[in-house]
Scaffold this motif. Structure first.
Motif, PDB file in Angstrom:
ATOM      1  N   ASP A   1       1.097  -1.456   0.193  1.00 42.64           N
ATOM      2  CA  ASP A   1       0.067   0.086   0.018  1.00 42.64           C
ATOM      3  C   ASP A   1       0.517   0.929  -0.073  1.00 42.64           C
ATOM      4  OD1 ASP A   1      -2.290  -1.741  -0.183  1.00 42.64           O
ATOM      5  OD2 ASP A   1      -2.840  -0.995   2.254  1.00 42.64           O
ATOM      6  N   TYR A   2       2.392   1.446   1.067  1.00 42.78           N
ATOM      7  CA  TYR A   2       2.558   2.000   0.849  1.00 42.78           C
ATOM      8  C   TYR A   2       3.196   2.767  -0.623  1.00 42.78           C
ATOM      9  CZ  TYR A   2       7.352   4.602   1.147  1.00 42.78           C
ATOM     10  OH  TYR A   2       8.717   4.870   0.513  1.00 42.78           O
ATOM     11  N   VAL A   3       4.453   1.681  -0.813  1.00 43.76           N
ATOM     12  CA  VAL A   3       4.690   1.910  -2.316  1.00 43.76           C
ATOM     13  C   VAL A   3       3.585   2.201  -3.528  1.00 43.76           C
ATOM     14  CG1 VAL A   3       5.304   0.479  -4.179  1.00 43.76           C
ATOM     15  CG2 VAL A   3       6.739  -0.008  -2.284  1.00 43.76           C
ATOM     16  N   GLU A   4       2.015   2.291  -3.546  1.00 49.86           N
ATOM     17  CA  GLU A   4       1.591   2.165  -4.657  1.00 49.86           C
ATOM     18  C   GLU A   4       1.345   3.599  -4.608  1.00 49.86           C
ATOM     19  OE1 GLU A   4      -3.127   1.539  -6.093  1.00 49.86           O
ATOM     20  OE2 GLU A   4      -2.377   0.271  -4.713  1.00 49.86           O
ATOM     21  N   LEU A   5       1.273   4.277  -3.121  1.00 54.00           N
ATOM     22  CA  LEU A   5       0.795   5.372  -2.720  1.00 54.00           C
ATOM     23  C   LEU A   5       2.365   6.434  -2.770  1.00 54.00           C
ATOM     24  CD1 LEU A   5      -0.742   7.945  -1.209  1.00 54.00           C
ATOM     25  CD2 LEU A   5      -0.368   7.392   1.029  1.00 54.00           C
ATOM     26  N   LYS A   6       3.372   5.539  -2.076  1.00 55.27           N
ATOM     27  CA  LYS A   6       4.723   6.665  -3.046  1.00 55.27           C
ATOM     28  C   LYS A   6       4.611   7.147  -4.439  1.00 55.27           C
ATOM     29  CE  LYS A   6       8.985   7.580  -4.132  1.00 55.27           C
ATOM     30  NZ  LYS A   6      10.263   7.097  -4.364  1.00 55.27           N
ATOM     31  N   GLU A   7       4.380   6.584  -5.532  1.00 55.09           N
ATOM     32  CA  GLU A   7       4.834   6.294  -6.085  1.00 55.09           C
ATOM     33  C   GLU A   7       3.653   7.097  -6.950  1.00 55.09           C
ATOM     34  OE1 GLU A   7       7.987   5.856  -7.014  1.00 55.09           O
ATOM     35  OE2 GLU A   7       8.581   3.701  -6.444  1.00 55.09           O
ATOM     36  N   GLN A   8       2.754   7.437  -6.428  1.00 58.14           N
ATOM     37  CA  GLN A   8       1.203   8.112  -6.903  1.00 58.14           C
ATOM     38  C   GLN A   8       1.792   9.481  -6.927  1.00 58.14           C
ATOM     39  OE1 GLN A   8      -0.871   6.986  -9.091  1.00 58.14           O
ATOM     40  NE2 GLN A   8      -1.084   9.273  -9.555  1.00 58.14           N
ATOM     41  N   LEU A   9       1.623   9.338  -5.786  1.00 57.81           N
ATOM     42  CA  LEU A   9       2.323  11.035  -5.095  1.00 57.81           C
ATOM     43  C   LEU A   9       3.623  11.301  -5.719  1.00 57.81           C
ATOM     44  CD1 LEU A   9       1.700  10.546  -1.201  1.00 57.81           C
ATOM     45  CD2 LEU A   9       0.385  11.817  -2.307  1.00 57.81           C
ATOM     46  N   PHE A  10       4.413  10.410  -5.549  1.00 57.92           N
ATOM     47  CA  PHE A  10       5.309  11.213  -7.489  1.00 57.92           C
ATOM     48  C   PHE A  10       5.027  11.957  -8.513  1.00 57.92           C
ATOM     49  CE2 PHE A  10       8.863   9.885 -10.059  1.00 57.92           C
ATOM     50  CZ  PHE A  10       9.570  11.105  -9.806  1.00 57.92           C
ATOM     51  N   ARG A  11       4.001  10.804  -8.927  1.00 60.91           N
ATOM     52  CA  ARG A  11       4.143  11.357 -10.486  1.00 60.91           C
ATOM     53  C   ARG A  11       3.318  12.478 -10.159  1.00 60.91           C
ATOM     54  NH1 ARG A  11       3.990   5.313 -10.648  1.00 60.91           N
ATOM     55  NH2 ARG A  11       0.889   5.283 -10.406  1.00 60.91           N
ATOM     56  N   ASP A  12       2.127  13.092  -9.086  1.00 62.49           N
ATOM     57  CA  ASP A  12       1.311  13.855  -9.158  1.00 62.49           C
ATOM     58  C   ASP A  12       2.303  15.503  -8.696  1.00 62.49           C
ATOM     59  OD1 ASP A  12      -0.523  12.512  -9.077  1.00 62.49           O
ATOM     60  OD2 ASP A  12      -1.344  12.069  -7.618  1.00 62.49           O
ATOM     61  N   SER A  13       3.649  14.812  -8.388  1.00 62.05           N
ATOM     62  CA  SER A  13       4.295  15.853  -8.123  1.00 62.05           C
ATOM     63  C   SER A  13       5.250  16.505  -9.389  1.00 62.05           C
ATOM     64  CB  SER A  13       4.888  15.459  -7.376  1.00 62.05           C
ATOM     65  OG  SER A  13       5.998  14.475  -7.724  1.00 62.05           O
ATOM     66  N   ILE A  14       5.195  15.860 -10.456  1.00 60.27           N
ATOM     67  CA  ILE A  14       5.634  16.326 -11.640  1.00 60.27           C
ATOM     68  C   ILE A  14       4.896  16.779 -12.734  1.00 60.27           C
ATOM     69  CG2 ILE A  14       6.794  15.625 -13.631  1.00 60.27           C
ATOM     70  CD1 ILE A  14       7.446  12.489 -12.253  1.00 60.27           C
ATOM     71  N   VAL A  15       5.868  17.914 -12.613  1.00 61.74           N
ATOM     72  CA  VAL A  15       5.455  19.341 -13.357  1.00 61.74           C
ATOM     73  C   VAL A  15       6.086  19.546 -14.162  1.00 61.74           C
ATOM     74  CG1 VAL A  15       4.441  21.721 -13.680  1.00 61.74           C
ATOM     75  CG2 VAL A  15       3.816  20.104 -11.105  1.00 61.74           C
ATOM     76  N   GLU A  16       7.437  20.154 -14.385  1.00 64.46           N
ATOM     77  CA  GLU A  16       8.728  20.109 -15.335  1.00 64.46           C
ATOM     78  C   GLU A  16       9.940  19.585 -14.990  1.00 64.46           C
ATOM     79  OE1 GLU A  16      10.501  24.232 -18.138  1.00 64.46           O
ATOM     80  OE2 GLU A  16       8.682  24.077 -15.967  1.00 64.46           O
ATOM     81  N   LEU A  17      10.616  18.850 -15.680  1.00 65.78           N
ATOM     82  CA  LEU A  17      12.004  18.773 -15.397  1.00 65.78           C
ATOM     83  C   LEU A  17      12.520  19.060 -15.909  1.00 65.78           C
ATOM     84  CD1 LEU A  17      10.177  14.877 -14.959  1.00 65.78           C
ATOM     85  CD2 LEU A  17      11.466  16.385 -13.242  1.00 65.78           C
ATOM     86  N   GLU A  18      13.909  18.576 -15.945  1.00 66.94           N
ATOM     87  CA  GLU A  18      14.783  19.627 -16.604  1.00 66.94           C
ATOM     88  C   GLU A  18      15.818  18.117 -16.693  1.00 66.94           C
ATOM     89  OE1 GLU A  18      16.591  23.080 -15.068  1.00 66.94           O
ATOM     90  OE2 GLU A  18      15.109  24.160 -15.289  1.00 66.94           O
ATOM     91  N   ARG A  19      16.549  17.883 -17.902  1.00 68.23           N
ATOM     92  CA  ARG A  19      17.517  17.245 -17.602  1.00 68.23           C
ATOM     93  C   ARG A  19      19.634  17.920 -16.991  1.00 68.23           C
ATOM     94  NH1 ARG A  19      17.378  16.349 -25.180  1.00 68.23           N
ATOM     95  NH2 ARG A  19      15.302  16.034 -24.992  1.00 68.23           N
ATOM     96  N   MET A  20      19.791  16.071 -16.602  1.00 66.26           N
ATOM     97  CA  MET A  20      20.996  16.515 -16.246  1.00 66.26           C
ATOM     98  C   MET A  20      21.907  17.932 -17.190  1.00 66.26           C
ATOM     99  SD  MET A  20      20.992  15.894 -12.809  1.00 66.26           S
ATOM    100  CE  MET A  20      22.652  15.131 -12.488  1.00 66.26           C
ATOM    101  N   PRO A  21      22.658  18.613 -16.771  1.00 66.53           N
ATOM    102  CA  PRO A  21      23.757  19.600 -17.732  1.00 66.53           C
ATOM    103  C   PRO A  21      24.566  18.115 -18.418  1.00 66.53           C
ATOM    104  CG  PRO A  21      23.628  20.266 -15.235  1.00 66.53           C
ATOM    105  CD  PRO A  21      22.755  19.799 -15.059  1.00 66.53           C
ATOM    106  N   GLY A  22      24.888  18.620 -19.292  1.00 60.56           N
ATOM    107  CA  GLY A  22      25.568  17.896 -20.054  1.00 60.56           C
ATOM    108  C   GLY A  22      25.298  16.330 -20.421  1.00 60.56           C
ATOM    109  N   LEU A  23      23.589  16.522 -20.409  1.00 61.26           N
ATOM    110  CA  LEU A  23      22.712  15.134 -21.000  1.00 61.26           C
ATOM    111  C   LEU A  23      22.619  15.475 -22.493  1.00 61.26           C
ATOM    112  CD1 LEU A  23      21.996  12.319 -20.840  1.00 61.26           C
ATOM    113  CD2 LEU A  23      19.881  13.290 -20.029  1.00 61.26           C
TER     114      LEU A  23
END
Length: 234
Positions: free
Chosen positions: A81-103
Motif C-alpha cells: 500500500d505504501y509503495v503504490e501511494l508513494k509512487e502515485q504521489l511522486f507522479r502527481d508532483s511532476i510538473v516540469e523536469l530539466e535534464r541533467m547538465p550536459g546530458l
C-alpha cells in the motif's frame, strides 16, 4: 568539486558500443521529489524518515526492497500500500523536469557515433514513461528496462545485463552512469565500467565507481570518451 578516480577495478573499454543510464538522479534530479513523496506516504502510516536514513536505505533501491525495509512485519499489506501511494504521489508532483547538465550533448554525441543507449531503472513503467516524456527523451533510447521487467531490481546486476542483452552489446564495450550505491553495485556486478554522478556531494559509497563526476560536462568524462575507440571512427 573536481572529477575523481574512484576505486572501481573495471578496465577502461578498449572500444565503445553503448552507454547505459539510470534514470532518477542520473538523467534528471528528482531526489527532492522522491523524498517529499516518501514522507507524505509514510505520514499516512504515522511515520517519517530522515534524509540521512533515506540516503542510506532507500535511495536508488528497488520498491520490493523498500517495502520490506520499511514494513518488515507486513511487506505484502502495508508495504505494498505504501509503495503504490508513494509512487502515485511522486507522479502527481511532476510538473516540469530539466535534464541533467550536459546530458543533451552526450546523447547527441552518442547518436553521431551510432552508439546504442539504454535506460535501466528501478522505477516502475508508469514513472519512467512520465519522466522521459517530460524530459523530451521518450524516443532517444534503444531500450528502456523498468522494474516490472526483471526478476530482481538493483543492486542485483540483472537489470543491466538485461539492458545489454536488449541492445546487443557486451559489458566490456559499455559505460554506465549511476548516482546511487545500489545502482553502482548493479553496474559493478554486471562488469560495466561505472561513472558515478555525484553532483556537489562527495558520497563515500560512490567511491567504488571507476570515475566520479559532477555532471556530464565534466572534463574527466570528455577525456575518457575521446580516449576510447569508437567502431565507426577512422
Amino acid at each position: 568539486m573536481q572529477d575523481r578516480q574512484g576505486t572501481g577495478k573495471c578496465p577502461v573499454p578498449s572500444r565503445l558500443d553503448a552507454l547505459l543510464f539510470d534514470l532518477d538522479g542520473t538523467l534528471v534530479n528528482t531526489t527532492e521529489l522522491h523524498v517529499d513523496a516518501t514522507n507524505a506516504a509514510l505520514a499516512t502510516f504515522g511515520r517519517q524518515i530522515s534524509r540521512s536514513d533515506y540516503e542510506a536505505h532507500l535511495h536508488g533501491g528497488a520498491n520490493d526492497d523498500t517495502r520490506h525495509f520499511l514494513f518488515p512485519d507486513d511487506p505484502e499489506g502495508k508495504g505494498r500500500d505504501y509503495v503504490e501511494l508513494k509512487e502515485q504521489l511522486f507522479r502527481d508532483s511532476i510538473v516540469e523536469l530539466e535534464r541533467m547538465p550536459g546530458l543533451t550533448g552526450l546523447l547527441d554525441w552518442a547518436a553521431e557515433h551510432s552508439l546504442k543507449t539504454a535506460v535501466v531503472t528501478n522505477a516502475p513503467r508508469a514513472n519512467a514513461d512520465l519522466m522521459l516524456r517530460a524530459l523530451g527523451l521518450k524516443d532517444r533510447f534503444d531500450a528502456i528496462v523498468v522494474a516490472e521487467e526483471v526478476p530482481l531490481g538493483k543492486p542485483d546486476p540483472g537489470p543491466y545485463l538485461e539492458g545489454l542483452s536488449r541492445i546487443g552489446c557486451t559489458a566490456e564495450a559499455a559505460i554506465g552512469f549511476e548516482d546511487s550505491p545500489s545502482g553502482l553495485t548493479a553496474l559493478i556486478g554486471a562488469g560495466v565500467y561505472s561513472v558515478a554522478i555525484s553532483g556537489t556531494d562527495a558520497l563515500p559509497p560512490l567511491d567504488r565507481a571507476d570515475l566520479i563526476i559532477d555532471d556530464y560536462r565534466a572534463p574527466g568524462l570528455q577525456s575518457l570518451l575521446h580516449s576510447i575507440r569508437i567502431p565507426d571512427s577512422p
